[in-house]
Design a protein around this motif. Sequence first.
Motif, PDB file in Angstrom:
ATOM      1  N   ASP A   1       0.821  -1.217   0.000  1.00 26.08           N
ATOM      2  CA  ASP A   1       0.000   0.000   0.000  1.00 26.08           C
ATOM      3  C   ASP A   1       0.852   1.264   0.000  1.00 26.08           C
ATOM      4  N   MET A   2       2.016   1.200   0.654  1.00 26.14           N
ATOM      5  CA  MET A   2       2.909   2.360   0.713  1.00 26.14           C
ATOM      6  C   MET A   2       3.771   2.481  -0.535  1.00 26.14           C
ATOM      7  N   GLY A   3       3.733   1.479  -1.392  1.00 29.26           N
ATOM      8  CA  GLY A   3       4.534   1.514  -2.610  1.00 29.26           C
ATOM      9  C   GLY A   3       6.010   1.262  -2.368  1.00 29.26           C
ATOM     10  N   LEU A   4       6.334   0.595  -1.269  1.00 29.42           N
ATOM     11  CA  LEU A   4       7.729   0.301  -0.951  1.00 29.42           C
ATOM     12  C   LEU A   4       8.196  -0.941  -1.683  1.00 29.42           C
ATOM     13  N   LEU A   5       9.472  -0.967  -1.986  1.00 33.61           N
ATOM     14  CA  LEU A   5      10.088  -2.147  -2.587  1.00 33.61           C
ATOM     15  C   LEU A   5      10.905  -2.861  -1.522  1.00 33.61           C
ATOM     16  N   VAL A   6      10.819  -4.149  -1.487  1.00 39.88           N
ATOM     17  CA  VAL A   6      11.627  -4.943  -0.572  1.00 39.88           C
ATOM     18  C   VAL A   6      12.758  -5.551  -1.392  1.00 39.88           C
ATOM     19  N   GLN A   7      13.969  -5.268  -0.988  1.00 41.95           N
ATOM     20  CA  GLN A   7      15.146  -5.754  -1.696  1.00 41.95           C
ATOM     21  C   GLN A   7      15.788  -6.887  -0.901  1.00 41.95           C
TER      22      GLN A   7
ATOM     23  N   LEU B   1      18.762  -9.224   0.330  1.00 38.84           N
ATOM     24  CA  LEU B   1      20.189  -8.984   0.528  1.00 38.84           C
ATOM     25  C   LEU B   1      20.975  -9.865  -0.434  1.00 38.84           C
ATOM     26  N   PRO B   2      21.775  -9.257  -1.308  1.00 39.46           N
ATOM     27  CA  PRO B   2      22.592 -10.069  -2.214  1.00 39.46           C
ATOM     28  C   PRO B   2      23.673 -10.827  -1.433  1.00 39.46           C
ATOM     29  N   ARG B   3      24.048 -11.945  -1.955  1.00 35.16           N
ATOM     30  CA  ARG B   3      25.062 -12.776  -1.303  1.00 35.16           C
ATOM     31  C   ARG B   3      26.357 -12.011  -1.003  1.00 35.16           C
ATOM     32  N   PRO B   4      26.874 -11.186  -1.923  1.00 35.79           N
ATOM     33  CA  PRO B   4      28.090 -10.422  -1.588  1.00 35.79           C
ATOM     34  C   PRO B   4      27.893  -9.491  -0.380  1.00 35.79           C
ATOM     35  N   ALA B   5      26.686  -8.969  -0.214  1.00 33.97           N
ATOM     36  CA  ALA B   5      26.419  -8.098   0.936  1.00 33.97           C
ATOM     37  C   ALA B   5      26.428  -8.901   2.234  1.00 33.97           C
ATOM     38  N   LEU B   6      25.905 -10.109   2.203  1.00 34.82           N
ATOM     39  CA  LEU B   6      25.931 -10.957   3.400  1.00 34.82           C
ATOM     40  C   LEU B   6      27.362 -11.255   3.818  1.00 34.82           C
ATOM     41  N   PHE B   7      28.204 -11.558   2.848  1.00 33.74           N
ATOM     42  CA  PHE B   7      29.617 -11.839   3.123  1.00 33.74           C
ATOM     43  C   PHE B   7      30.306 -10.599   3.699  1.00 33.74           C
ATOM     44  N   LEU B   8      30.061  -9.437   3.077  1.00 32.25           N
ATOM     45  CA  LEU B   8      30.664  -8.189   3.548  1.00 32.25           C
ATOM     46  C   LEU B   8      30.195  -7.836   4.953  1.00 32.25           C
ATOM     47  N   ALA B   9      28.927  -8.032   5.243  1.00 31.31           N
ATOM     48  CA  ALA B   9      28.390  -7.756   6.579  1.00 31.31           C
ATOM     49  C   ALA B   9      29.069  -8.644   7.619  1.00 31.31           C
ATOM     50  N   GLY B  10      29.238  -9.902   7.293  1.00 27.77           N
ATOM     51  CA  GLY B  10      29.900 -10.822   8.208  1.00 27.77           C
ATOM     52  C   GLY B  10      31.337 -10.432   8.481  1.00 27.77           C
TER      53      GLY B  10
ATOM     54  N   HIS C   1      24.684  -3.875   2.459  1.00 28.19           N
ATOM     55  CA  HIS C   1      23.732  -3.826   1.346  1.00 28.19           C
ATOM     56  C   HIS C   1      23.920  -2.527   0.569  1.00 28.19           C
ATOM     57  N   ALA C   2      24.069  -1.422   1.280  1.00 29.49           N
ATOM     58  CA  ALA C   2      24.285  -0.132   0.622  1.00 29.49           C
ATOM     59  C   ALA C   2      25.598  -0.126  -0.153  1.00 29.49           C
TER      60      ALA C   2
END
Length: 83
Positions: free
Chosen positions: A10-16, A18-27, A52-53
């Motif tokens: 309803d708010m028109g938001l997109l849910v993205q 998390l790409p695999r490279p972002a998971l690795f970088l976060a870890g 993710h950013a």
Amino acid sequence: MQALDSAIEDMGLLVQELPRPALFLAGRAFLKYRREGGSKSNVLPDFFIGAHAAVQGWDVLTRDARRYRSYFPTVSLITPEAA
């Protein structure tokens, strides 16, 4: 869950996803945080957001610029000081 999905739609938001490279970088960033003496356990979401950013090339709106600059130096930040 269905109510949440409906509200997001309803708010028109997109849910993205998390790409695999972002998971690795976060870890890796979180591991660095721990090795540098970080002891808070509630910061992991910040690492997912920063990674993710970084992978997607997005800006981050934050009041905690120090953490993002330390662990995700390539991410452009939007902070209260910059406003």
